[in-house]
Write a protein that holds these residues in place. Structure first.
Motif, short mmCIF file in Angstrom:
data_model
loop_
_atom_site.label_atom_id
_atom_site.label_comp_id
_atom_site.label_asym_id
_atom_site.label_seq_id
_atom_site.Cartn_x
_atom_site.Cartn_y
_atom_site.Cartn_z
N ALA A 163 94.31 -60.85 -88.14
CA ALA A 163 95.08 -59.96 -89.01
C ALA A 163 94.28 -59.58 -90.25
CB ALA A 163 96.40 -60.62 -89.41
N ARG A 164 93.61 -60.54 -90.86
CA ARG A 164 92.80 -60.25 -92.04
C ARG A 164 91.66 -59.30 -91.71
NH1 ARG A 164 93.44 -65.73 -93.44
NH2 ARG A 164 91.50 -66.21 -92.38
N ASN A 165 91.04 -59.50 -90.57
CA ASN A 165 89.92 -58.65 -90.17
C ASN A 165 90.37 -57.23 -89.86
OD1 ASN A 165 88.13 -60.76 -90.44
ND2 ASN A 165 88.18 -61.31 -88.28
N GLY A 166 91.59 -57.06 -89.40
CA GLY A 166 92.09 -55.73 -89.05
C GLY A 166 92.63 -54.95 -90.23
N ARG A 196 100.16 -45.96 -86.78
CA ARG A 196 98.90 -46.17 -87.49
C ARG A 196 99.10 -46.96 -88.78
NH1 ARG A 196 96.46 -41.49 -89.11
NH2 ARG A 196 98.23 -40.18 -88.63
N GLN A 197 100.24 -46.78 -89.42
CA GLN A 197 100.51 -47.54 -90.64
C GLN A 197 100.96 -48.96 -90.33
OE1 GLN A 197 103.16 -45.41 -93.20
NE2 GLN A 197 101.67 -43.82 -93.65
N ALA A 198 101.69 -49.13 -89.24
CA ALA A 198 102.21 -50.45 -88.89
C ALA A 198 101.12 -51.39 -88.38
CB ALA A 198 103.31 -50.31 -87.83
N ILE A 199 100.14 -50.83 -87.66
CA ILE A 199 99.08 -51.64 -87.06
C ILE A 199 97.74 -51.11 -87.57
CG2 ILE A 199 98.05 -52.46 -84.92
CD1 ILE A 199 100.73 -51.75 -83.58
N HIS A 200 97.21 -51.76 -88.58
CA HIS A 200 95.94 -51.33 -89.16
C HIS A 200 94.83 -51.44 -88.13
CE1 HIS A 200 97.70 -51.19 -93.13
NE2 HIS A 200 98.28 -52.35 -92.85
N GLY A 201 94.07 -50.37 -87.98
CA GLY A 201 92.95 -50.37 -87.05
C GLY A 201 93.34 -50.05 -85.62
N VAL A 202 94.55 -49.55 -85.41
CA VAL A 202 94.99 -49.25 -84.04
C VAL A 202 94.08 -48.18 -83.44
CG1 VAL A 202 96.70 -47.47 -84.69
CG2 VAL A 202 97.01 -48.80 -82.63
N GLN A 203 93.76 -48.35 -82.17
CA GLN A 203 92.85 -47.44 -81.48
C GLN A 203 93.46 -46.82 -80.23
OE1 GLN A 203 89.66 -46.70 -82.78
NE2 GLN A 203 90.61 -47.78 -84.48
N LEU A 209 97.71 -70.22 -84.76
CA LEU A 209 98.16 -69.51 -85.96
C LEU A 209 96.99 -69.15 -86.87
CD1 LEU A 209 101.42 -71.48 -86.77
CD2 LEU A 209 101.23 -69.14 -85.89
N ALA A 210 96.04 -70.04 -87.01
CA ALA A 210 94.87 -69.77 -87.84
C ALA A 210 94.05 -68.62 -87.25
CB ALA A 210 94.01 -71.02 -87.98
N ALA A 211 93.91 -68.60 -85.93
CA ALA A 211 93.17 -67.52 -85.28
C ALA A 211 93.89 -66.19 -85.47
CB ALA A 211 93.01 -67.83 -83.78
#
Length: 72
Positions: free
Chosen positions: A27-30, A51-58, A20-22
């Protein structure tokens, strides 16, 4: 004195806590990442909702699914 089941339960709780910590770190980094407009693998456009639901999606959904299956 603890028995086998107590030690197993404590270890399970420790592993869960670490996982959970990982996930929180990822999540914070993304959150600050910029989402791509087009999939990096196939070039298809990535819908605004994704794109709005998943920040940083590629990747588009299809390519992300393939990537996750290969990672197993």
């Amino acid at each position: 004195m603890t028995d086998f089941y107590d030690r197993a339960a404590a270890r399970e709780a420790e592993i869960l806590s670490d996982a959970l910590a990982a996930q929180q770190r990822r999540a914070r980094n993304g959150l600050g990442a910029v989402s791509a407009l087009a999939c990096e693998d196939c070039g298809a456009s990535i819908p605004e909702a994704r794109r709005q639901a998943i920040h940083g999606v590629q990747r588009c959904v299809g390519c992300q699914t393939v990537q996750e299956r290969l990672a197993r």
